[in-house]
Design a protein around this motif. Sequence first.
Motif, PDB file in Angstrom:
ATOM      1  N   LYS A 399      -9.198 -11.574  19.836  1.00 32.30           N
ATOM      2  CA  LYS A 399      -9.776 -12.607  18.972  1.00 32.30           C
ATOM      3  C   LYS A 399      -9.822 -12.173  17.511  1.00 32.30           C
ATOM      4  CE  LYS A 399     -13.062 -15.303  20.530  1.00 32.30           C
ATOM      5  NZ  LYS A 399     -14.375 -15.839  20.972  1.00 32.30           N
ATOM      6  N   VAL A 400      -9.977 -10.878  17.272  1.00 26.47           N
ATOM      7  CA  VAL A 400     -10.083 -10.373  15.892  1.00 26.47           C
ATOM      8  C   VAL A 400      -9.083  -9.239  15.659  1.00 26.47           C
ATOM      9  CG1 VAL A 400     -12.478 -11.075  15.475  1.00 26.47           C
ATOM     10  CG2 VAL A 400     -12.017  -8.921  16.668  1.00 26.47           C
ATOM     11  N   ARG A 401      -7.995  -9.231  16.419  1.00 29.03           N
ATOM     12  CA  ARG A 401      -7.035  -8.127  16.310  1.00 29.03           C
ATOM     13  C   ARG A 401      -6.437  -8.029  14.915  1.00 29.03           C
ATOM     14  NH1 ARG A 401      -3.513  -8.443  21.078  1.00 29.03           N
ATOM     15  NH2 ARG A 401      -5.275  -7.345  22.034  1.00 29.03           N
ATOM     16  N   GLY A 402      -6.043  -9.153  14.348  1.00 26.29           N
ATOM     17  CA  GLY A 402      -5.447  -9.122  13.018  1.00 26.29           C
ATOM     18  C   GLY A 402      -6.417  -8.632  11.963  1.00 26.29           C
ATOM     19  N   VAL A 403      -7.649  -9.139  11.996  1.00 25.70           N
ATOM     20  CA  VAL A 403      -8.658  -8.768  11.004  1.00 25.70           C
ATOM     21  C   VAL A 403      -8.977  -7.283  11.086  1.00 25.70           C
ATOM     22  CG1 VAL A 403     -11.072  -9.069  10.345  1.00 25.70           C
ATOM     23  CG2 VAL A 403      -9.674 -11.070  10.872  1.00 25.70           C
ATOM     24  N   LEU A 404      -9.205  -6.777  12.307  1.00 29.63           N
ATOM     25  CA  LEU A 404      -9.581  -5.371  12.458  1.00 29.63           C
ATOM     26  C   LEU A 404      -8.423  -4.428  12.168  1.00 29.63           C
ATOM     27  CD1 LEU A 404     -11.943  -5.415  15.575  1.00 29.63           C
ATOM     28  CD2 LEU A 404     -12.542  -5.377  13.154  1.00 29.63           C
ATOM     29  N   THR A 405      -7.222  -4.792  12.621  1.00 26.15           N
ATOM     30  CA  THR A 405      -6.059  -3.968  12.293  1.00 26.15           C
ATOM     31  C   THR A 405      -5.846  -3.929  10.794  1.00 26.15           C
ATOM     32  OG1 THR A 405      -5.000  -4.526  14.401  1.00 26.15           O
ATOM     33  CG2 THR A 405      -3.589  -3.625  12.681  1.00 26.15           C
ATOM     34  N   GLY A 406      -5.970  -5.090  10.147  1.00 26.60           N
ATOM     35  CA  GLY A 406      -5.822  -5.137   8.695  1.00 26.60           C
ATOM     36  C   GLY A 406      -6.841  -4.267   7.989  1.00 26.60           C
ATOM     37  N   ALA A 407      -8.097  -4.296   8.453  1.00 25.61           N
ATOM     38  CA  ALA A 407      -9.143  -3.485   7.827  1.00 25.61           C
ATOM     39  C   ALA A 407      -8.870  -1.990   8.020  1.00 25.61           C
ATOM     40  CB  ALA A 407     -10.503  -3.849   8.413  1.00 25.61           C
ATOM     41  N   ALA A 408      -8.488  -1.598   9.245  1.00 19.19           N
ATOM     42  CA  ALA A 408      -8.224  -0.178   9.522  1.00 19.19           C
ATOM     43  C   ALA A 408      -7.010   0.321   8.744  1.00 19.19           C
ATOM     44  CB  ALA A 408      -8.015   0.033  11.021  1.00 19.19           C
ATOM     45  N   VAL A 409      -5.944  -0.477   8.710  1.00 19.19           N
ATOM     46  CA  VAL A 409      -4.734  -0.071   7.976  1.00 19.19           C
ATOM     47  C   VAL A 409      -4.995  -0.052   6.472  1.00 19.19           C
ATOM     48  CG1 VAL A 409      -2.356  -0.712   7.445  1.00 19.19           C
ATOM     49  CG2 VAL A 409      -3.168  -0.818   9.798  1.00 19.19           C
ATOM     50  N   SER A 410      -5.816  -0.992   5.998  1.00 17.17           N
ATOM     51  CA  SER A 410      -6.185  -0.989   4.578  1.00 17.17           C
ATOM     52  C   SER A 410      -6.898   0.310   4.216  1.00 17.17           C
ATOM     53  CB  SER A 410      -7.087  -2.193   4.287  1.00 17.17           C
ATOM     54  OG  SER A 410      -7.529  -2.164   2.941  1.00 17.17           O
ATOM     55  N   PHE A 411      -7.805   0.758   5.075  1.00 17.10           N
ATOM     56  CA  PHE A 411      -8.503   2.019   4.838  1.00 17.10           C
ATOM     57  C   PHE A 411      -7.518   3.183   4.826  1.00 17.10           C
ATOM     58  CE2 PHE A 411     -10.865   5.750   6.389  1.00 17.10           C
ATOM     59  CZ  PHE A 411     -11.810   5.847   5.373  1.00 17.10           C
ATOM     60  N   GLN A 412      -6.513   3.115   5.709  1.00 14.12           N
ATOM     61  CA  GLN A 412      -5.479   4.153   5.739  1.00 14.12           C
ATOM     62  C   GLN A 412      -4.734   4.222   4.409  1.00 14.12           C
ATOM     63  OE1 GLN A 412      -1.232   4.975   5.827  1.00 14.12           O
ATOM     64  NE2 GLN A 412      -2.000   2.921   6.134  1.00 14.12           N
ATOM     65  N   TRP A 413      -4.450   3.048   3.806  1.00 16.60           N
ATOM     66  CA  TRP A 413      -3.767   3.023   2.501  1.00 16.60           C
ATOM     67  C   TRP A 413      -4.667   3.619   1.410  1.00 16.60           C
ATOM     68  CZ3 TRP A 413       1.142   2.637   1.527  1.00 16.60           C
ATOM     69  CH2 TRP A 413       1.980   1.978   2.415  1.00 16.60           C
ATOM     70  N   ILE A 414      -5.970   3.388   1.508  1.00 11.31           N
ATOM     71  CA  ILE A 414      -6.893   3.990   0.543  1.00 11.31           C
ATOM     72  C   ILE A 414      -6.867   5.515   0.674  1.00 11.31           C
ATOM     73  CG2 ILE A 414      -9.334   4.225  -0.083  1.00 11.31           C
ATOM     74  CD1 ILE A 414      -9.654   1.262   0.762  1.00 11.31           C
ATOM     75  N   CYS A 415      -6.834   6.011   1.917  1.00 15.73           N
ATOM     76  CA  CYS A 415      -6.705   7.459   2.148  1.00 15.73           C
ATOM     77  C   CYS A 415      -5.391   7.983   1.576  1.00 15.73           C
ATOM     78  CB  CYS A 415      -6.798   7.768   3.637  1.00 15.73           C
ATOM     79  SG  CYS A 415      -8.406   7.439   4.382  1.00 15.73           S
ATOM     80  N   ASN A 416      -4.329   7.203   1.712  1.00 16.75           N
ATOM     81  CA  ASN A 416      -3.028   7.554   1.140  1.00 16.75           C
ATOM     82  C   ASN A 416      -3.163   7.762  -0.366  1.00 16.75           C
ATOM     83  OD1 ASN A 416      -0.402   7.372  -0.026  1.00 16.75           O
ATOM     84  ND2 ASN A 416       0.361   6.209   1.709  1.00 16.75           N
ATOM     85  N   ALA A 417      -3.819   6.806  -1.032  1.00 14.09           N
ATOM     86  CA  ALA A 417      -3.984   6.892  -2.479  1.00 14.09           C
ATOM     87  C   ALA A 417      -4.810   8.112  -2.868  1.00 14.09           C
ATOM     88  CB  ALA A 417      -4.654   5.615  -2.997  1.00 14.09           C
ATOM     89  N   ILE A 418      -5.870   8.394  -2.103  1.00 12.61           N
ATOM     90  CA  ILE A 418      -6.721   9.546  -2.405  1.00 12.61           C
ATOM     91  C   ILE A 418      -5.923  10.845  -2.340  1.00 12.61           C
ATOM     92  CG2 ILE A 418      -8.668  10.936  -1.558  1.00 12.61           C
ATOM     93  CD1 ILE A 418      -9.962   8.283  -0.675  1.00 12.61           C
ATOM     94  N   VAL A 419      -5.118  10.993  -1.277  1.00 10.26           N
ATOM     95  CA  VAL A 419      -4.314  12.215  -1.129  1.00 10.26           C
ATOM     96  C   VAL A 419      -3.281  12.319  -2.243  1.00 10.26           C
ATOM     97  CG1 VAL A 419      -2.640  13.408   0.334  1.00 10.26           C
ATOM     98  CG2 VAL A 419      -4.664  12.367   1.360  1.00 10.26           C
ATOM     99  N   ALA A 420      -2.614  11.193  -2.560  1.00 12.03           N
ATOM    100  CA  ALA A 420      -1.572  11.205  -3.594  1.00 12.03           C
ATOM    101  C   ALA A 420      -2.149  11.595  -4.953  1.00 12.03           C
ATOM    102  CB  ALA A 420      -0.901   9.832  -3.669  1.00 12.03           C
ATOM    103  N   PHE A 421      -3.361  11.077  -5.245  1.00 15.39           N
ATOM    104  CA  PHE A 421      -3.984  11.380  -6.533  1.00 15.39           C
ATOM    105  C   PHE A 421      -4.579  12.787  -6.561  1.00 15.39           C
ATOM    106  CE2 PHE A 421      -4.477   6.677  -7.353  1.00 15.39           C
ATOM    107  CZ  PHE A 421      -3.654   6.677  -8.466  1.00 15.39           C
TER     108      PHE A 421
END
Length: 485
Positions: A399-421
Amino acid sequence: MKKYLQDSAYENSPARLTVTQRLYFVVLVATMGSLAFGYDTGIISGALPYMGLPAVQGGLGLNPYSEGLVSSSLIFGAAVGAFLTGYITDHYGRRVTLRFLALIFVLGSVGTAISPNTEVMVAMRFVLGIAVGGGSSTVPIFIAEIAGPKRRAPLVSRNELMIVSGQLLAYVVSTIMSVVLHDPHIWRYMLALAFIPGALLFLGTFFVPASPHWLVAEGRHKEARKILEKLRETSLEVKTEIDEMLNHARETREGPPARELLKQKWVIRLLLIGSVLGIALQFTGVNAFMYYTPIILKTTGMGTSAAIAATIGNGVVSVLAAIAGIRIIDRYGRRNMLTTGLLVVIVMQVALGSVLMFVPSGLAQSFLALGCILIFLFFMQMCIAPVYWLLMSELFPMKVRGVLTGAAVSFQWICNAIVAFAFPPLLSVAGNQTFFIFAFINVASLIMVLTMLPETRGKSLETIEKEMRERFGEQEREQAVNTIS
């Protein structure tokens, strides 16, 4: 309107292909988004030197600050895109979301190629990032729901193969163009090529089916059955999956609405696990190695040209590792794969730090350091990255697979930015001890995998959801009883 958007040529297509061929075609179309993802994240390293030239020489006159903006704007756009497309994919379906993202890929690619100044380039890279982030969360879900329990793991893992193939393609294209073309606008050609996978994705979505899971959730049972009849080997498989989906849809309708579901502790626990997996993925330091391998190797005395050429080695190793991962991912559990990958990653990070600190500068140090990096990347791309994307398609309730996957993957991209910086200043402050810091973080990730991560191998998506509800819901009840007593 929603049904109109879902129409495609697939439902009326002739049954000439075998089931396996149909599944592979669907996956090929969907992973055009992953190929664009990989190409767009990789090509900037080859384009930046030319974009840094003065405007009169065909560049944009970038300085270190604007180079950072151009590079990072895609990452921030990806975080936004992954988060926002969660609602779209749950409401309009996975296929329509991919069609929409394909248009953004084309728009962003053309926009970056014709950007007249830095401001427009940053804005268009952010737009392109929205497509990258949206695709990174939607493609695994779509493939998982199309594939079925037996083929889900190897087919979803092709997502990772196409990402690293896109990165390798970017490294090769930038190298060839820099040698063959002597045009000050070469960077525009590099960036423009990214529109091709986006265009192929858009066209391909008219020839692939909608997700049968999503159709059943929308009450369109007959359409879902017709699609499964083309994607499964036997009528028994079709009946089993449809019955399971119908039962699950009935239970879901009787359960709490999506907003209430998002507040339940077992769902929040799953989102927490998904977010921690994003930390485990990015804080391996993989993107520090992918982005800064030449810098690391130059500290050993390796020449600039040789250090840049080693980046292609990174891409080749990543592709070979992803192929190996596809072959073994369904033979071993998700936990076993992640545990093995993290153990080797920790050892290689300690080894790299030791080589850089204790082996004298020279040819031996260069080759030992490169060997540590390549072994690290092989196990990272074989055991960790594909399992992360697979789990993002499996863990969350329908029922909320898209929303939760999007939120978790979005957080992963934020972690990506933190490591890159953080990596360059951390390397300048801590020196080679930086790699021991990454190793320590990965020990924490390993403990998390061993203590928190559920096993999902060989189970249907509906079974996984039921087990997650029972497992974490039971923990909540036990805690409540213990509190009362």
